[in-house]
Design an enzyme around this catalytic site. Sequence first.
Site, PDB file in Angstrom:
ATOM      1  N   PRO A  86     -16.522  -1.584  33.590  1.00 33.62           N
ATOM      2  CA  PRO A  86     -16.007  -3.142  33.864  1.00 33.62           C
ATOM      3  C   PRO A  86     -16.866  -4.375  33.066  1.00 33.62           C
ATOM      4  O   PRO A  86     -18.163  -4.294  33.518  1.00 33.62           O
ATOM      5  CB  PRO A  86     -15.969  -3.047  35.439  1.00 33.62           C
ATOM      6  N   GLU A  87     -16.153  -4.700  32.257  1.00 32.75           N
ATOM      7  CA  GLU A  87     -16.830  -6.144  31.515  1.00 32.75           C
ATOM      8  C   GLU A  87     -16.245  -7.282  32.173  1.00 32.75           C
ATOM      9  O   GLU A  87     -15.390  -7.019  33.197  1.00 32.75           O
ATOM     10  CB  GLU A  87     -16.853  -6.148  30.036  1.00 32.75           C
ATOM     11  N   LYS A 145     -20.459 -11.395  35.164  1.00 32.82           N
ATOM     12  CA  LYS A 145     -19.694 -10.114  35.541  1.00 32.82           C
ATOM     13  C   LYS A 145     -19.700  -9.827  37.240  1.00 32.82           C
ATOM     14  O   LYS A 145     -19.481  -8.925  37.601  1.00 32.82           O
ATOM     15  CB  LYS A 145     -20.475  -9.076  34.676  1.00 32.82           C
ATOM     16  N   ARG A 177     -28.175   0.277  22.160  1.00 28.93           N
ATOM     17  CA  ARG A 177     -26.714   0.248  22.587  1.00 28.93           C
ATOM     18  C   ARG A 177     -26.001   0.964  21.453  1.00 28.93           C
ATOM     19  O   ARG A 177     -26.136   0.414  20.179  1.00 28.93           O
ATOM     20  CB  ARG A 177     -26.064  -1.109  22.965  1.00 28.93           C
TER      21      ARG A 177
END
Length: 275
Positions: free
Chosen positions: A2-3, A65, A261
Amino acid sequence: MPELPEVETIVRALRDGGRGGDSILGKKIVNAKVFWNKTIEETGPRIFTKKIVGQKIKNISRRGKYIHIHLDNDHLFFHLRMSGDIVIEDEEIPVHKHVRINLSLDDKRKISFYNPRKFGRVWLVDDPDRVVGKLGIELFDKSLDKKLLHQMLNTRKRQLKPLLMDQTFISGLGNIYTDEALHMSKLHPLSISDQINMKESSVLLNSIRSVLETGIKTNGASFDWMYKGGEFQNQFRVFQRKGEECPVCGTEIRKMVVGQRGTHICPNCQQLQEL
DNA sequence: AGGGAAACCCGAACGC
DNA sequence: TGCGTTCGGGTTTCCC
């Protein structure tokens, strides 16, 4: 994973009703069950349960978020981190093994916090700043324009992608959407922030917002197997498309590591400017 | 100050 | 097929 668009979708479902459910605004929390103690930050499960039971849900919003549930006396925050969903279910639905917290409501329903990887966290605090006080400006904040972004970039000297993902710089950008926005902007993730000019800042800001808006319209990316909401994953330009053709120029998409990342770029569209 | 690494997790994907 | 290994993703914390 979930972003922001996924979080936005969840917030809308809880607040406005959605995904077939009814809003939980105004409902009272009548019971709380914690199935994974580490989910709760700040207080232990006993204090959490004791404090939260009896409070009514006044409002639901999003900050970065984080999902922000305004209660009578306190503020309840959820962060899903890597996986999961928050759904409203009938009270009698059996507790799934990935549910970390259940909050029973006074209408025979419950809020279920699904979090398979146990990275998600919950806070119950009286001062919201304890949780979201350090966050940077919201992506859609009206005062964030190309001039401000340009100035923010130029007063730092950092790799562009890690800076954009730094939640104290701007809140809301995660790995997927950052890769997508950088590709749309034709900027290399390793560009140094103080080298970004006004024109590039403008294109970058428009790209970030465009990518996020598309994500929100399609209810987020749902290749996280717990989060079933969205369709955005069908529109990735570069993310998880290593070896495929760039949708703009046809060059093979490459995967690299930036700030630990996984990072996807088109080596033709996104060239690192030599200084 | 900025960047790299590790830690937190576990289902999925991969390798043999 | 079945086993063992690696990976990924957001954030914090620690170290250089």
